[in-house]
Design a protein around this motif. Structure first.
Motif, PDB file in Angstrom:
ATOM      1  N   ALA A  63      -0.615  -3.946   5.259  1.00  0.00           N
ATOM      2  CA  ALA A  63      -1.773  -3.071   5.391  1.00  0.00           C
ATOM      3  C   ALA A  63      -1.727  -2.264   6.684  1.00  0.00           C
ATOM      4  CB  ALA A  63      -3.062  -3.880   5.313  1.00  0.00           C
ATOM      5  N   ALA A  64      -1.307  -2.893   7.767  1.00  0.00           N
ATOM      6  CA  ALA A  64      -1.247  -2.180   9.050  1.00  0.00           C
ATOM      7  C   ALA A  64      -0.276  -1.012   8.987  1.00  0.00           C
ATOM      8  CB  ALA A  64      -0.851  -3.147  10.161  1.00  0.00           C
ATOM      9  N   VAL A  65       0.840  -1.186   8.316  1.00  0.00           N
ATOM     10  CA  VAL A  65       1.809  -0.103   8.163  1.00  0.00           C
ATOM     11  C   VAL A  65       1.190   1.046   7.376  1.00  0.00           C
ATOM     12  CG1 VAL A  65       4.044   0.529   7.182  1.00  0.00           C
ATOM     13  CG2 VAL A  65       3.759  -1.689   8.307  1.00  0.00           C
ATOM     14  N   GLU A  69       0.940   4.095   9.822  1.00  0.00           N
ATOM     15  CA  GLU A  69       2.125   4.924   9.644  1.00  0.00           C
ATOM     16  C   GLU A  69       2.041   5.865   8.448  1.00  0.00           C
ATOM     17  OE1 GLU A  69       4.500   4.805  11.859  1.00  0.00           O
ATOM     18  OE2 GLU A  69       3.819   3.044  12.964  1.00  0.00           O
ATOM     19  N   LEU A  70       1.250   5.511   7.444  1.00  0.00           N
ATOM     20  CA  LEU A  70       1.288   6.263   6.187  1.00  0.00           C
ATOM     21  C   LEU A  70      -0.012   6.977   5.865  1.00  0.00           C
ATOM     22  CD1 LEU A  70       3.299   3.669   4.066  1.00  0.00           C
ATOM     23  CD2 LEU A  70       4.151   5.747   5.168  1.00  0.00           C
ATOM     24  N   GLY A  71      -0.988   6.917   6.772  1.00  0.00           N
ATOM     25  CA  GLY A  71      -2.187   7.731   6.633  1.00  0.00           C
ATOM     26  C   GLY A  71      -3.267   7.209   5.712  1.00  0.00           C
ATOM     27  N   PHE A  72      -3.212   5.948   5.306  1.00  0.00           N
ATOM     28  CA  PHE A  72      -4.272   5.405   4.465  1.00  0.00           C
ATOM     29  C   PHE A  72      -5.543   5.203   5.283  1.00  0.00           C
ATOM     30  CE2 PHE A  72      -0.803   4.700   1.663  1.00  0.00           C
ATOM     31  CZ  PHE A  72      -1.347   4.579   0.389  1.00  0.00           C
ATOM     32  N   THR A  76      -5.495  -3.055   2.365  1.00  0.00           N
ATOM     33  CA  THR A  76      -5.542  -4.501   2.471  1.00  0.00           C
ATOM     34  C   THR A  76      -4.465  -5.083   1.582  1.00  0.00           C
ATOM     35  OG1 THR A  76      -6.931  -6.479   2.215  1.00  0.00           O
ATOM     36  CG2 THR A  76      -7.251  -4.719   0.620  1.00  0.00           C
ATOM     37  N   SER A  77      -3.916  -6.194   1.986  1.00  0.00           N
ATOM     38  CA  SER A  77      -2.887  -6.849   1.179  1.00  0.00           C
ATOM     39  C   SER A  77      -3.093  -8.354   1.257  1.00  0.00           C
ATOM     40  CB  SER A  77      -1.484  -6.472   1.664  1.00  0.00           C
ATOM     41  OG  SER A  77      -1.363  -6.677   3.061  1.00  0.00           O
TER      42      SER A  77
END
Length: 337
Positions: A63-65, A69-72, A76-77
């Motif tokens: 989730a942090a990535v 990094e990816l603009g979400f 959550t995972s």
């Protein structure tokens, strides 16, 4: 299906079941990875991007990535492990629309806590993670035998869990109910807001405590939102009927949650609304305003992820379209404004 441990990240269950639906499921390094709620992103492209950015990181920590990094706007995972197996089933929820994610504002004050709340806070700091675990088994509070059983599930000492109940019992109803609300509105310390959220469990015979719990779900600090989710789970996990709650004063917080704020607690929030008898008319109003995440959960292949969404839709509609997401979407579209 009994919950052994339910902290953000890895969750261990006695059983995990899934059946065909419309989820986007790929085979990951440790087992299936299901992506829920994607709009612009394709599941395979997102999977590859996460693997490229964090090749050594387990998917339950992705989730942090996704956010950094990816603009979400929210991600959550959670991974579920079947007892006796090394395989895990990971659910990844991604919210791309930042306009729907609305964490609450926090205050800038530092309030002085009475001795009872200060002791509870200190006990939690002495035993990291304990208050979160206790919140999730609030339904055993006051029952020594069940407290011992729950402590065994959680892998902690029964007397330590019983001490949390004793500290909660010391909270003063007259003073600390209002103080808990004041802390959530004004206090800058997330640790203090976390404790205040747990203390709200003392006052759920009154609607404002429930409203404050869903407000805490939207706290910008994950630990506070996680505590609110744990309390709601602990209050609704048993078969005991709960009294009806008038949820209309909490509409702003609920719309933020339906939009994707604190997506990790979405299913727990839905279960709490059903357990406390949300009126169908108000539930339909929420769904008309924010249908996307609810429908995404209803279409998940993982049974534990889709079940709260389908149960909620059944409760507010009087209909039963099962896992037919297109039918649910058509029903929502047919609701009057």
């Amino acid at each position: 299906m009994k919950l052994l441990r339910a902290m953000p990240g890895l969750v261990v269950l006695l059983a995990v079941t899934a059946s065909p639906s419309v989820g986007q499921v790929l085979e990951g390094p440790d087992g299936p990875v299901e992506f829920v709620g994607l709009k612009e992103w394709n599941a395979q492209d997102l999977f590859d991007a996460i693997q490229e950015l964090a090749p050594d990181q387990p998917f339950h920590a992705c989730a942090a990535v996704m956010e950094r990094e990816l603009g979400f706007a929210e991600a959550t995972s959670t991974s579920y492990r079947t007892m006796g197996s090394d395989e895990v089933y990971t659910i990844v929820v991604g919210v791309e629309d930042a306009t729907r994610v609305r964490p609450r504002s926090i205050g800038s004050d530092t309030l002085v806590l009475p001795e009872a709340l200060e002791s509870l806070k200190a006990f939690g700091e002495e035993h990291p993670g304990l208050l979160h675990m206790a919140a999730q088994v609030l339904y055993v509070r006051g029952d020594a035998d069940r407290t011992g059983e729950a402590a065994g599930w959680l892998g902690i000492d029964a007397e330590t869990l019983a001490e949390v109940w004793r500290l909660l019992d010391r909270a003063d109803r007259r003073r600390d109910e209002g103080l808990a609300h004041e802390i959530l509105a004004r206090d800058v310390s997330w640790q203090t807001r976390e404790v205040a959220t747990l203390v709200l469990s003392n006052f759920v015979d009154r609607d404002p405590a429930w409203h404050a719990l869903v407000l805490s779900l939207t706290d910008p600090m994950d630990r506070v939102g996680g505590m609110a989710s744990g309390v709601l789970r602990g209050l609704t996990a048993s078969d005991v009927s709960l009294r009806p709650v008038d949820w209309t004063p909490a509409e702003e917080s609920l719309l933020a949650l339906f939009g994707g704020t604190h997506a990790w607690g979405f299913g727990t929030m839905l279960r709490a609304l059903v357990a406390t008898g949300i009126t169908p008319e108000f539930g339909r109003r929420l769904v008309r305003e924010r249908p996307d995440l609810l429908l995404a959960h209803a279409g998940a292949e993982h049974r534990g992820t889709r079940a709260p969404a389908i149960t909620f839709l059944q409760a507010i509609s009087g209909e039963d379209f099962g896992t037919d997401v297109d039918a649910w979407a058509a029903w929502i579209d047919g609701q009057p404004d």
